[in-house]
Design a protein around this motif. Structure first.
Motif, PDB file in Angstrom:
ATOM      1  N   GLY A 267       0.828  -1.200   0.000  1.00  0.00           N
ATOM      2  CA  GLY A 267       0.000   0.000   0.000  1.00  0.00           C
ATOM      3  C   GLY A 267       0.860   1.247   0.000  1.00  0.00           C
ATOM      4  N   ILE A 268       1.923   1.228   0.785  1.00  0.00           N
ATOM      5  CA  ILE A 268       2.911   2.311   0.815  1.00  0.00           C
ATOM      6  C   ILE A 268       4.288   1.675   0.680  1.00  0.00           C
ATOM      7  N   GLY A 269       4.971   2.014  -0.380  1.00  0.00           N
ATOM      8  CA  GLY A 269       6.337   1.533  -0.592  1.00  0.00           C
ATOM      9  C   GLY A 269       7.314   2.612  -0.178  1.00  0.00           C
ATOM     10  N   VAL A 270       8.217   2.270   0.743  1.00  0.00           N
ATOM     11  CA  VAL A 270       9.176   3.244   1.264  1.00  0.00           C
ATOM     12  C   VAL A 270      10.588   2.824   0.887  1.00  0.00           C
ATOM     13  N   ALA A 271      11.271   3.673   0.153  1.00  0.00           N
ATOM     14  CA  ALA A 271      12.673   3.433  -0.174  1.00  0.00           C
ATOM     15  C   ALA A 271      13.538   4.087   0.892  1.00  0.00           C
TER      16      ALA A 271
END
Length: 109
Positions: free
Chosen positions: A69-73
């Motif tokens: 749902g939320i991709g964090v790099a």
């Protein structure tokens, strides 16, 4: 045994290649495994993709970042990985996960 009953199998891969080709092979396999792993875990617990957050810093993390749902790099990730994320946080050594959780107001942070 539980794993076999639920369709999970232990697979061992042996690869003989120079370092460059071995890394490319494992990244390609890892890209699929992480996304499939998320799908299986979410299905088992009845959690929707929209309720998930994934953190990554390597090319093999891209499908997982896109699936969540939320991709964090992480801040130390390459520009390519960062392009596939919804949010770029600080680096691993700079409390990047805590920074992202605070940014999204998760866990009372």
């Amino acid at each position: 045994d539980y794993a076999k009953k639920h369709g999970y199998y232990n697979v061992t891969l042996n690869v003989w290649a120079d370092n460059t080709n071995a890394v490319k092979f494992y990244e390609k396999i890892g890209m699929k495994i992480q996304k499939i792993g998320m799908e299986k875990i979410l299905a088992y617990f009845g959690i929707s993709r929209e309720e998930t957050m994934a953190f990554g810093d390597g090319g093999n993390d891209i499908p997982m970042l896109e699936y969540a749902g939320i991709g964090v790099a992480m801040g130390n990730a390459s520009e390519e990985v960062q392009r596939h994320a919804d949010f770029v946080t600080s680096g691993v050594d700079d409390e990047g996960i805590v920074h992202a959780l605070k940014h999204f107001h998760i866990g009372g942070l």
